[in-house]
Each structure stands twice: as structure tokens, then as C-alpha cells.
Write an enzyme that holds these catalytic residues in place. Structure first.
Site, PDB file in Angstrom:
ATOM      1  N   ASP A 103       0.831  -1.202   0.000  1.00 48.45           N
ATOM      2  CA  ASP A 103       0.000   0.000   0.000  1.00 48.45           C
ATOM      3  C   ASP A 103       0.870   1.258   0.000  1.00 48.45           C
ATOM      4  OD1 ASP A 103      -2.036   1.850   0.335  1.00 48.45           O
ATOM      5  OD2 ASP A 103      -2.292   1.434   2.478  1.00 48.45           O
ATOM      6  N   SER A 106       0.029   4.234   2.765  1.00 45.84           N
ATOM      7  CA  SER A 106       0.255   4.204   4.214  1.00 45.84           C
ATOM      8  C   SER A 106       1.706   3.764   4.439  1.00 45.84           C
ATOM      9  CB  SER A 106      -0.724   3.241   4.914  1.00 45.84           C
ATOM     10  OG  SER A 106      -0.494   1.894   4.552  1.00 45.84           O
ATOM     11  N   ASN A 108       3.013   1.900   7.586  1.00 46.84           N
ATOM     12  CA  ASN A 108       3.350   0.923   8.628  1.00 46.84           C
ATOM     13  C   ASN A 108       3.161  -0.508   8.131  1.00 46.84           C
ATOM     14  OD1 ASN A 108       2.462   3.472  10.298  1.00 46.84           O
ATOM     15  ND2 ASN A 108       3.626   2.187  11.692  1.00 46.84           N
ATOM     16  N   TRP A 110       1.982  -4.184   9.493  1.00 44.99           N
ATOM     17  CA  TRP A 110       1.400  -4.905  10.620  1.00 44.99           C
ATOM     18  C   TRP A 110       0.807  -6.235  10.170  1.00 44.99           C
ATOM     19  CZ3 TRP A 110      -3.629  -6.080  10.150  1.00 44.99           C
ATOM     20  CH2 TRP A 110      -4.458  -5.216   9.418  1.00 44.99           C
ATOM     21  N   TYR A 146     -10.114   2.221  12.257  1.00 44.10           N
ATOM     22  CA  TYR A 146     -10.729   2.006  10.954  1.00 44.10           C
ATOM     23  C   TYR A 146     -12.009   2.792  10.873  1.00 44.10           C
ATOM     24  CZ  TYR A 146      -7.433  -1.668  10.835  1.00 44.10           C
ATOM     25  OH  TYR A 146      -6.269  -2.350  10.863  1.00 44.10           O
ATOM     26  N   ASP A 287      -1.659   5.769  -5.535  1.00 41.77           N
ATOM     27  CA  ASP A 287      -2.037   4.910  -4.421  1.00 41.77           C
ATOM     28  C   ASP A 287      -2.368   3.497  -4.911  1.00 41.77           C
ATOM     29  OD1 ASP A 287      -3.087   3.646  -2.209  1.00 41.77           O
ATOM     30  OD2 ASP A 287      -4.557   5.205  -1.729  1.00 41.77           O
ATOM     31  N   THR A 290      -5.994   1.390  -4.030  1.00 43.73           N
ATOM     32  CA  THR A 290      -7.351   1.511  -4.554  1.00 43.73           C
ATOM     33  C   THR A 290      -7.373   1.175  -6.038  1.00 43.73           C
ATOM     34  OG1 THR A 290      -9.263   2.962  -4.940  1.00 43.73           O
ATOM     35  CG2 THR A 290      -7.124   4.013  -4.961  1.00 43.73           C
TER      36      THR A 290
END
Ligand SMILES: *[C@@H]1O[C@H](CO)[C@@H](O)[C@H](O)[C@H]1NC(C)=O
Ligand SMILES: *[C@@H]1O[C@H](CO)[C@@H](O)[C@H](O)[C@H]1NC(C)=O
Ligand SMILES: *[C@@H]1O[C@H](CO)[C@@H](O)[C@H](O)[C@H]1NC(C)=O
Ligand SMILES: *[C@@H]1O[C@H](CO)[C@@H](O)[C@H](O)[C@H]1NC(C)=O
Ligand SMILES: *[C@@H]1O[C@H](CO)[C@@H](O)[C@H](O)[C@H]1NC(C)=O
Ligand SMILES: *[C@@H]1O[C@H](CO)[C@@H](O)[C@H](O)[C@H]1NC(C)=O
Length: 416
Positions: A103, A106, A108, A110, A146, A287, A290
Site C-alpha cells: 500500500d 500508508s 506501517n 502490521w 478504521y 495509491d 485503490t
């Protein structure tokens, strides 16, 4: 006599040049690390799916960046089927494998922890820190909000491998609990953020920045090749670490500086539908999270008016063939998207794959990225775009070598 000699010399020269070019190409390619990208088999372009995805992007971008510097990012997790491009990575020693979404919106990394007892964790791969000899404790609590819920857990440190490159001491989030999310349905286990450090929660250094500082990549560049507008399930394209593969695109890359290094944001010259100017000098974000193109509200309204579309971008139509191209001009170069890509037709109903949420910039997902190979140049803080090669022309990329060899052979014969 001398013409024979000249032809032979030319043949040898041609052969040598061919070999040198092939060797330098091979060594350049050897420095690239490739990760196959998968796409959800449930991908669909229904009106419902488009609307759900638009809402999801809205939640992702409705965060306040300056608040997020000390807080936690919003990472929407629902409607997985249309935005998931994911691939295989491993964490720990011996490796534990995870499918993660790549992505660029963003920053991070996880994944769920083996200690997670929430429903969403059950049908996913989970990380078992006890089973990894390279695990190091951190224990800082983190929580990601979220649109509909949150995930939370503790930061951990371990080795993370992507495309054959192993980053030592990568900090990431281990998810322990998940509330009110739709994560159960996701085909990936976690998220690997590829945005700039300014977007990262808790000041955690993103994975690619560690790849650079640990000298794992020859160039501080990664690139995305999304094949067939991302419609292929098992091989939806490639994430390439350490550079770009020129055989996957045609012509040179058009470079544009990143205007604000948080998202992958840049300034467009203009955006047009056919010859109608929709915007001049608008910011846009690349991005990979999406599948749509998102326009600012006023620009969306102008586009919808051209097609007499409603606020969801739905309109009556007979064929997309007579519709104008969407033309995005970047650094003076036109990037054309034909209506068959940005409009989905179902009988006499057409759906614009350009949507709007309440923001001031454009968001270019795979309606754009699927047509244009994209280089994310972290070191120079710039983006590079070029039209992707069709699968057939990729096969033809060896053609110049064959031609050069045939030419060398012909010259050699001439010399005899
Ligand atoms: C974002 O957060 C900062 C700091 O809390 C605040 O000053 C600013 O007004 C917020 N911006 C928006 C658009 O909410
Ligand atoms: C990820 O890669 C490993 C090693 O190649 C493999 O064993 C595993 O099955 C892969 N996982 C998925 C979900 O494809
Ligand atoms: C995870 O659960 C196990 C018991 O199943 C426990 O021994 C361990 O301490 C837990 N780990 C953490 C970090 O909470
Ligand atoms: C985690 O790994 C440890 C050490 O290999 C093992 O004893 C334990 O059963 C594992 N936990 C789970 C839940 O698989
Ligand atoms: C854990 O990581 C956070 C965020 O990077 C850092 O501030 C903190 O000092 C770390 N804690 C430990 C015990 O390493
Ligand atoms: C683009 O993707 C759609 C499926 O989403 C497919 O039907 C169409 O043929 C693809 N176009 C090209 C040129 O590959």
C-alpha cells in the site's frame, strides 16, 4: 580483400556490442528483486462495489496528517475485493510467511499475532514471536482506527524478508485484538505500507527506508507493474525493489517531483476529458491501495456533467467507444486513458470509475496505475510514469538481440 576484412571486423564489432549490451542488461536486471502481486478473484466492477470502494478510500484519506504524527493512522479494512494487491513476505527466523497488501498510501507494516483471539485473526497466518530466534521485544502499545472499528496490539522487532531481501531489526505491529472490522474476509493477512516516514505511526521507520539504510537495494527505488489493468488473479503484476524493468514499459519514464513526501503526491499540469479542461495544477497521489480514480468534488461534478451522470457516476449509455479519453498531463506529457478503462458498461448502464470524496487532490489507483508503469523513487523524491507494455510486446523484448545476431552472422558470411 579489404571489403571482406571490413565486413568481418563489422561482424565482430556487432557481436561484441550485442554481448556487452546483453551482459550489462543481465547485471542490471540481476539487481532487481521481484515479488509477484496477486489480486482478489472476487474483484468486480458493480455499482455496489464501486460505491463501497469510494467509501473506503474516503475513510483512508479523512485523517488529519498533522495529528497523525503522534497518533495512529486510519487504515480502512472492508470491501477487500477491489483494492487488494498482495504478495508473499516472511517474518522471523525460520521464516513465517504472510500475504500482505502493498500500500503506497500508508507507511506501517502490521500482521496478526498468534495471541490474537478475534475472529478476523483465525483464518489468517499469524506471527508467533516465540518461534523466531531473531524476535526482539518492544512492547509499545499501538492501535489503528478504521472506519468501522480498530485493530490494536504491540510493536515488535524482527527480520522481514521481501523478494529475497532481508531487513534486520524491522519494527512492526503485531495485532492482538480487532474490533468491528471486516478483516475476516480479507485474502491478505496484513498491510505493508510503502509511503514516506511522515505517514508512519509511532515514528516507526518504514520497511523500504530500512532496505536503503541497510544497503540491500542498488537504488533507492521500487516500482509497480500492474498487468492487464490488474485483472489477473494469480499474477496481477510485479512489485520490483531496487529499480525499474524497462522491458515492462515503453519509451522513457516521465519524472515528476514529489510535492509533499508523506503520500506519493505530485502536481499535474492539467486533467481533461477529451478537450474539455477539468483542472489545471491539481495535486494527485499514486495509491496502489485503490482500484479507482478519485477526483476532488468540483472536478467530479464537472466530469459527471459531461456524461449527464448522477452523483454516483452512473449514466445511460450505448457504447464507450464514442466517449472521449481522460487525459492526465504530467510534466508536459499526456497520459491517455480510454473510456473503456475509466467507464464500466453493463447493458445500457454505465458507471464512471472516477469517483469523488471530500478532498482537494486526485487519487490515482489502478484505473491509472494499471496502464502506466510507476517508479517510486524514494532517494530523489520523485515518481516516474510510462505506458506498460502489453504482454505480447514483453515477449518481443528479446527481438533486438536476435536481429543483432542475425546481422552479425550476415556480415560474417559476407566476409567469407
Ligand atoms: C489537524 O490537526 C491540527 C493539530 O491538531 C489542527 O491544528 C488542524 O486544524 C487540523 N486540521 C484539520 C483539517 O482538521
Ligand atoms: C509464500 O512463499 C513460501 C516460500 O516460497 C511458500 O512456502 C508459501 O506457500 C507462500 N505462501 C503463499 C500463500 O503463497
Ligand atoms: C501469548 O500467549 C502465550 C500463551 O498462549 C503466552 O505464553 C505469551 O506470553 C503471550 N505473549 C504475549 C506477548 O502476550
Ligand atoms: C509458538 O511457537 C512456540 C515455539 O516454537 C511453540 O511452542 C508454540 O506452540 C507456538 N504457538 C502456537 C500457538 O502455535
Ligand atoms: C519501541 O518503539 C517505540 C516506537 O518506535 C520507541 O519509542 C520505544 O523506545 C521502543 N521501546 C523499546 C523498549 O525498544
Ligand atoms: C481490463 O480489466 C477488465 C476486467 O476488470 C477486463 O475485462 C479487460 O479486458 C481488461 N482490459 C485489458 C485491455 O486488458
Amino acid at each position: 580483400m579489404s571489403s571482406h576484412f571490413t565486413a568481418r571486423a563489422a561482424a565482430l564489432l556487432a557481436l561484441t556490442l550485442t554481448l556487452l549490451l546483453a551482459v550489462s542488461e543481465a547485471s542490471r536486471m540481476a539487481k532487481l528483486h521481484r515479488i509477484a502481486i496477486h489480486r482478489s478473484p472476487n474483484f468486480e466492477r458493480s455499482q455496489k462495489a464501486v460505491a463501497a470502494e469510494r467509501d473506503l478510500v474516503q475513510r483512508k484519506y479523512s485523517q488529519n496528517l498533522s495529528q497523525k504524527a503522534n497518533g495512529y493512522p486510519v487504515e480502512p479494512l472492508s470491501n477487500f475485493d477491489n483494492y487488494q494487491y498482495y504478495g508473499n513476505i516472511s517474518i522471523g527466523t525460520p521464516p513465517q510467511y504472510f500475504m500482505v497488501q502493498f500500500d503506497t498510501g500508508s507507511s506501517n507494516l502490521w500482521i496478526p499475532s498468534v495471541n490474537c483471539t478475534s475472529a478476523g485473526c483465525y483464518d489468517h497466518q499469524t506471527y508467533n514471536q516465540t518461534a523466531s530466534s531473531t524476535y526482539q521485544a518492544n512492547g509499545t502499545y499501538f492501535s489503528i482506527t478504521y472506519g468501522t472499528g480498530s485493530v490494536s496490539g504491540y510493536l515488535a522487532v524482527d527480520s522481514v524478508s521481501v523478494g529475497g531481501l532481508t531487513v534486520a531489526n524491522q519494527k512492526f505491529g503485531q495485532v492482538y485484538t480487532e474490533v468491528g472490522t471486516n478483516f475476516v474476509d480479507a485474502l491478505f493477512d496484513g498491510i505493508l505500507g510503502m509511503g514516506f516516514p511522515a505517514l508512519a505511526a509511532d515514528g516507526v521507520v518504514p520497511l523500504f527506508q530500512n532496505m536503503i539504510s541497510q544497503s540491500l537495494v542498488a537504488n533507492s527505488v521500487f516500482s509497480f507493474y500492474l498487468r492487464d489493468n490488474g485483472s489477473t488473479v494469480n499474477y496481477g503484476g510485479e512489485l520490483i525493489l531496487g529499480g525499474s524493468d524497462p522491458s515492462l514499459y515503453s519509451g522513457g519514464l516521465t519524472y515528476v517531483p514529489v510535492s509533499q513526501p508523506a503520500y506519493w503526491e505530485f502536481i499535474t499540469n492539467s486533467i481533461k476529458i477529451g478537450s474539455t479542461i477539468i483542472s489545471k495544477g491539481d495535486a494527485a497521489i499514486a495509491d496502489t491501495g485503490t482500484s479507482l480514480i478519485i477526483a476532488p468534488q468540483a472536478e467530479f461534478t464537472a466530469i459527471a456533467a459531461i456524461f449527464s451522470a448522477d452523483s454516483s457516476g452512473v449514466f445511460y449509455c450505448t457504447s464507450t467507444k464514442s466517449m472521449p479519453d481522460l487525459v492526465i498531463t504530467i510534466q508536459g506529457v499526456d497520459f491517455r486513458i480510454s473510456a473503456s478503462y475509466y467507464v464500466e458498461q453493463s447493458g445500457s448502464a454505465c458507471q464512471l470509475l472516477i469517483q469523488s470524496i471530500n478532498q482537494e487532490f486526485w487519487i490515482l489507483g489502478d484505473v491509472f496505475l494499471g496502464l502506466f508503469y510507476t517508479e517510486f523513487d524514494v532517494g530523489n523524491q520523485r515518481l516516474g510514469f510510462a505506458p506498460v507494455n502489453a504482454a505480447d510486446s514483453v515477449k518481443q523484448m528479446g527481438l533486438w538481440k536476435v536481429l543483432a545476431l542475425v546481422m552479425a552472422w550476415g556480415l560474417w558470411r559476407l566476409g567469407n
